[in-house]
Motif scaffolding. Structure first.
Motif, PDB file in Angstrom:
ATOM      1  N   VAL A   1       0.885  -1.278  -0.143  1.00 31.43           N
ATOM      2  CA  VAL A   1       0.055  -0.081  -0.051  1.00 31.43           C
ATOM      3  C   VAL A   1       0.689   1.188  -0.106  1.00 31.43           C
ATOM      4  CG1 VAL A   1      -1.924   1.332   1.202  1.00 31.43           C
ATOM      5  CG2 VAL A   1      -1.792  -1.211   1.141  1.00 31.43           C
ATOM      6  N   GLU A   2       1.881   1.043   0.606  1.00 30.75           N
ATOM      7  CA  GLU A   2       2.910   2.358   0.815  1.00 30.75           C
ATOM      8  C   GLU A   2       3.396   2.554  -0.682  1.00 30.75           C
ATOM      9  OE1 GLU A   2       6.744   3.772   3.351  1.00 30.75           O
ATOM     10  OE2 GLU A   2       6.894   1.736   2.363  1.00 30.75           O
ATOM     11  N   LYS A   3       3.630   1.606  -1.473  1.00 32.57           N
ATOM     12  CA  LYS A   3       4.199   1.777  -2.762  1.00 32.57           C
ATOM     13  C   LYS A   3       3.164   2.163  -3.802  1.00 32.57           C
ATOM     14  CE  LYS A   3       7.751  -1.701  -2.634  1.00 32.57           C
ATOM     15  NZ  LYS A   3       8.387  -3.378  -3.083  1.00 32.57           N
ATOM     16  N   ILE A   4       1.987   1.840  -3.610  1.00 32.79           N
ATOM     17  CA  ILE A   4       0.741   2.022  -4.517  1.00 32.79           C
ATOM     18  C   ILE A   4       0.271   3.468  -4.086  1.00 32.79           C
ATOM     19  CG2 ILE A   4      -1.617   1.519  -4.760  1.00 32.79           C
ATOM     20  CD1 ILE A   4      -1.075  -1.285  -4.132  1.00 32.79           C
ATOM     21  N   THR A   5       0.431   4.040  -2.980  1.00 32.69           N
ATOM     22  CA  THR A   5      -0.047   5.462  -2.545  1.00 32.69           C
ATOM     23  C   THR A   5       1.053   6.426  -2.419  1.00 32.69           C
ATOM     24  OG1 THR A   5      -0.450   4.687  -0.341  1.00 32.69           O
ATOM     25  CG2 THR A   5      -2.294   4.217  -1.885  1.00 32.69           C
ATOM     26  N   GLY A   6       2.261   5.929  -2.068  1.00 29.88           N
ATOM     27  CA  GLY A   6       3.112   6.904  -1.735  1.00 29.88           C
ATOM     28  C   GLY A   6       2.865   7.404  -0.241  1.00 29.88           C
ATOM     29  N   ILE A   7       2.094   6.743   0.618  1.00 30.10           N
ATOM     30  CA  ILE A   7       1.769   7.071   1.986  1.00 30.10           C
ATOM     31  C   ILE A   7       2.622   6.069   2.693  1.00 30.10           C
ATOM     32  CG2 ILE A   7      -0.007   7.360   3.831  1.00 30.10           C
ATOM     33  CD1 ILE A   7      -2.099   7.851   1.494  1.00 30.10           C
ATOM     34  N   SER A   8       3.718   6.836   3.787  1.00 32.77           N
ATOM     35  CA  SER A   8       4.406   5.844   4.508  1.00 32.77           C
ATOM     36  C   SER A   8       3.727   5.003   5.474  1.00 32.77           C
ATOM     37  CB  SER A   8       5.271   6.807   5.397  1.00 32.77           C
ATOM     38  OG  SER A   8       4.614   7.700   6.403  1.00 32.77           O
ATOM     39  N   LYS A   9       4.560   3.889   5.705  1.00 31.49           N
ATOM     40  CA  LYS A   9       3.739   2.852   6.603  1.00 31.49           C
ATOM     41  C   LYS A   9       3.511   3.744   8.067  1.00 31.49           C
ATOM     42  CE  LYS A   9       6.851  -0.945   4.984  1.00 31.49           C
ATOM     43  NZ  LYS A   9       7.645  -0.308   4.222  1.00 31.49           N
ATOM     44  N   ASP A  10       4.169   4.373   8.590  1.00 32.06           N
ATOM     45  CA  ASP A  10       3.923   5.064   9.768  1.00 32.06           C
ATOM     46  C   ASP A  10       2.555   5.786   9.797  1.00 32.06           C
ATOM     47  OD1 ASP A  10       6.206   4.207  10.988  1.00 32.06           O
ATOM     48  OD2 ASP A  10       7.490   6.280  10.743  1.00 32.06           O
ATOM     49  N   ARG A  11       2.421   6.652   8.583  1.00 29.95           N
ATOM     50  CA  ARG A  11       1.200   7.222   8.475  1.00 29.95           C
ATOM     51  C   ARG A  11      -0.113   6.365   8.432  1.00 29.95           C
ATOM     52  NH1 ARG A  11       0.493  12.247   4.182  1.00 29.95           N
ATOM     53  NH2 ARG A  11       2.174  12.823   5.502  1.00 29.95           N
ATOM     54  N   LEU A  12       0.056   5.135   7.809  1.00 33.98           N
ATOM     55  CA  LEU A  12      -1.129   4.208   7.518  1.00 33.98           C
ATOM     56  C   LEU A  12      -1.274   3.699   8.745  1.00 33.98           C
ATOM     57  CD1 LEU A  12       0.165   2.498   4.346  1.00 33.98           C
ATOM     58  CD2 LEU A  12      -1.836   4.078   4.562  1.00 33.98           C
ATOM     59  N   ARG A  13      -0.390   3.403   9.793  1.00 35.08           N
ATOM     60  CA  ARG A  13      -0.433   2.987  11.111  1.00 35.08           C
ATOM     61  C   ARG A  13      -1.085   3.832  12.083  1.00 35.08           C
ATOM     62  NH1 ARG A  13       5.017   1.158  10.494  1.00 35.08           N
ATOM     63  NH2 ARG A  13       5.439  -0.789   9.905  1.00 35.08           N
ATOM     64  N   TYR A  14      -0.746   5.302  11.623  1.00 36.02           N
ATOM     65  CA  TYR A  14      -1.260   6.325  12.627  1.00 36.02           C
ATOM     66  C   TYR A  14      -2.927   6.371  12.217  1.00 36.02           C
ATOM     67  CZ  TYR A  14      -2.569  10.946  13.889  1.00 36.02           C
ATOM     68  OH  TYR A  14      -3.047  12.120  14.725  1.00 36.02           O
ATOM     69  N   TYR A  15      -3.088   6.385  10.947  1.00 35.41           N
ATOM     70  CA  TYR A  15      -4.466   6.143  10.650  1.00 35.41           C
ATOM     71  C   TYR A  15      -5.320   5.237  11.120  1.00 35.41           C
ATOM     72  CZ  TYR A  15      -3.508   9.732   6.733  1.00 35.41           C
ATOM     73  OH  TYR A  15      -3.120  11.079   6.170  1.00 35.41           O
ATOM     74  N   ASP A  16      -4.821   4.063  11.267  1.00 31.53           N
ATOM     75  CA  ASP A  16      -5.398   2.992  11.842  1.00 31.53           C
ATOM     76  C   ASP A  16      -5.492   3.057  13.432  1.00 31.53           C
ATOM     77  OD1 ASP A  16      -5.975   0.299  12.744  1.00 31.53           O
ATOM     78  OD2 ASP A  16      -4.502  -0.854  12.134  1.00 31.53           O
ATOM     79  N   LYS A  17      -4.533   3.646  14.057  1.00 29.77           N
ATOM     80  CA  LYS A  17      -4.536   3.992  15.634  1.00 29.77           C
ATOM     81  C   LYS A  17      -5.662   5.014  15.791  1.00 29.77           C
ATOM     82  CE  LYS A  17      -1.725   5.438  19.300  1.00 29.77           C
ATOM     83  NZ  LYS A  17      -0.240   5.884  19.724  1.00 29.77           N
ATOM     84  N   GLN A  18      -5.898   5.913  14.736  1.00 28.13           N
ATOM     85  CA  GLN A  18      -6.935   6.835  14.895  1.00 28.13           C
ATOM     86  C   GLN A  18      -8.407   6.528  14.770  1.00 28.13           C
ATOM     87  OE1 GLN A  18      -6.505  10.059  16.499  1.00 28.13           O
ATOM     88  NE2 GLN A  18      -4.384   9.210  16.802  1.00 28.13           N
ATOM     89  N   GLY A  19      -8.261   5.335  14.064  1.00 26.47           N
ATOM     90  CA  GLY A  19      -9.720   4.622  14.009  1.00 26.47           C
ATOM     91  C   GLY A  19     -10.427   4.975  12.784  1.00 26.47           C
ATOM     92  N   ILE A  20      -9.419   5.617  11.978  1.00 26.74           N
ATOM     93  CA  ILE A  20     -10.155   5.967  10.407  1.00 26.74           C
ATOM     94  C   ILE A  20      -9.947   4.833   9.517  1.00 26.74           C
ATOM     95  CG2 ILE A  20      -9.419   7.794   8.426  1.00 26.74           C
ATOM     96  CD1 ILE A  20      -8.410   9.594  10.319  1.00 26.74           C
ATOM     97  N   LEU A  21      -8.912   4.225   9.510  1.00 22.97           N
ATOM     98  CA  LEU A  21      -8.805   2.919   8.717  1.00 22.97           C
ATOM     99  C   LEU A  21      -8.985   1.637   9.490  1.00 22.97           C
ATOM    100  CD1 LEU A  21      -5.786   3.853   6.327  1.00 22.97           C
ATOM    101  CD2 LEU A  21      -8.295   4.005   5.951  1.00 22.97           C
ATOM    102  N   LYS A  22      -9.492   0.519   8.880  1.00 21.26           N
ATOM    103  CA  LYS A  22      -9.743  -0.601   9.781  1.00 21.26           C
ATOM    104  C   LYS A  22      -9.211  -1.731   9.041  1.00 21.26           C
ATOM    105  CE  LYS A  22     -11.660   1.438  13.338  1.00 21.26           C
ATOM    106  NZ  LYS A  22     -11.340   1.233  14.716  1.00 21.26           N
ATOM    107  N   PRO A  23      -7.805  -1.790   8.675  1.00 25.23           N
ATOM    108  CA  PRO A  23      -7.488  -3.058   7.866  1.00 25.23           C
ATOM    109  C   PRO A  23      -7.468  -4.274   8.739  1.00 25.23           C
ATOM    110  CG  PRO A  23      -5.506  -1.684   8.824  1.00 25.23           C
ATOM    111  CD  PRO A  23      -6.802  -1.110   8.897  1.00 25.23           C
ATOM    112  N   ARG A  24      -7.729  -5.269   8.013  1.00 27.68           N
ATOM    113  CA  ARG A  24      -7.483  -6.688   8.742  1.00 27.68           C
ATOM    114  C   ARG A  24      -6.313  -7.030   9.064  1.00 27.68           C
ATOM    115  NH1 ARG A  24     -11.132 -10.491   4.467  1.00 27.68           N
ATOM    116  NH2 ARG A  24     -12.904  -9.139   4.256  1.00 27.68           N
ATOM    117  N   GLN A  25      -6.003  -7.594  10.265  1.00 29.10           N
ATOM    118  CA  GLN A  25      -4.867  -8.100  10.886  1.00 29.10           C
ATOM    119  C   GLN A  25      -4.885  -9.787  11.146  1.00 29.10           C
ATOM    120  OE1 GLN A  25      -4.891  -5.376  14.211  1.00 29.10           O
ATOM    121  NE2 GLN A  25      -3.047  -4.519  13.430  1.00 29.10           N
ATOM    122  N   THR A  26      -3.730 -10.151  10.510  1.00 29.06           N
ATOM    123  CA  THR A  26      -3.671 -11.620  10.998  1.00 29.06           C
ATOM    124  C   THR A  26      -3.237 -12.065  12.331  1.00 29.06           C
ATOM    125  OG1 THR A  26      -2.548 -11.843   8.659  1.00 29.06           O
ATOM    126  CG2 THR A  26      -2.019 -13.506  10.081  1.00 29.06           C
TER     127      THR A  26
END
Length: 263
Positions: free
Chosen positions: A7-32
């Motif tokens: 997703v980082e490669k596709i969007t150019g959005i860093s892993k840290d920012r993606l994790r931050y969005y997850d932590k803030q409850g905006i994104l809800k990716p599935r977790q193994t």
């Protein structure tokens, strides 16, 4: 499914920012289960791009979360309008600041050009809002603060009006002012299109330089076929501290008129 690295490669959005969005409850990716690796669906990636759009227009996480938790179009419009109003106020403030910085640059240039020299030029018109007994009458500053424009510094809100004659200075008073455009006018506007102009340097702890300045002004005026109107206006450009000593640069306007000789 896509990993967070993909997703980082596709969007150019860093892993840290993606994790931050997850932590803030905006994104809800599935977790193994077990390793807690995040996996993103196509819909998740679209949501990432949508979130990034709102971040690019500077919406806060709280507002974005509200949008994704059921905020309708009316809510989005209201949120963006509030953000725009805030931004326009900030732009207005920054424009005012840029203007003040430009004025200071010009003041430095004027000092270089006009210090202890004379020039005929108009005095910028200003509106009288009130009076002080003296620039150092600090107990009266409460009234000054109530009358001056909020974005104008105190030293730029005052001008000294001096009345003088051949016998010397007769009276002076400190006016609380607001600068006006040439197109503006009111009964309290003071406007002199023809003035003798100079800039002088005054040491706070030094002697009163005004009598000597006026003597030079009157000599310059009489030598060139002008006469004064018996007034002068003195305004602070700014105060500096070379070698630790307070030094005030004053610009002086002496309204004058041409003397027409009769033969």
């Amino acid at each position: 499914m896509y990993t967070i690295g993909e997703v980082e490669k596709i969007t150019g959005i860093s892993k840290d920012r993606l994790r931050y969005y997850d932590k803030q409850g905006i994104l809800k990716p599935r977790q193994t289960q077990g390793n807690q690796y995040r996996h993103y669906t196509t819909e998740d990636i679209i949501e990432v791009l949508s979130v990034e759009y709102f971040r690019q227009i500077d919406l806060g996480i709280k507002d974005i979360r509200a949008i994704y938790n059921g905020g309708d179009l009316a809510f989005l419009k209201r949120t963006v309008e509030e953000k725009r109003a805030q931004l326009m106020a900030e732009i207005h403030h920054m424009n005012q600041l840029a203007h003040k910085l430009g004025e200071t640059v010009k003041a430095c240039e004027d000092i270089t050009q006009y210090l202890n020299t004379f020039e005929i030029k108009p005095m910028p018109p200003f509106e009288v809002l009130g009076e002080l007994s003296d620039s150092k009458a600090f107990v009266e500053y409460e009234g000054l603060l109530a009358q001056k424009e909020s974005h104008t510094p105190i030293i730029k809100s005052m001008i000294r009006e001096i009345v003088f004659s051949n016998q010397g200075i007769e009276s002076n008073k400190m006016l609380i002012i607001r600068e006006r455009d040439e197109a503006e006018s009111s009964e309290n506007t003071i406007d002199y299109p023809c003035c003798l102009y100079t800039i002088v340097e005054e040491k706070v702890a030094g002697k009163d330089i005004m009598p000597e300045v006026f003597e030079k002004c009157m000599y310059w005026v009489s030598e060139r076929g002008y006469e004064s109107l018996g007034k002068a206006f003195v305004k602070v450009l700014f105060i500096t501290y070379p070698l630790g000593q307070a030094t005030t640069y004053l610009e002086i306007y002496v309204p004058i008129k041409k003397v027409h000789k009769s033969y």
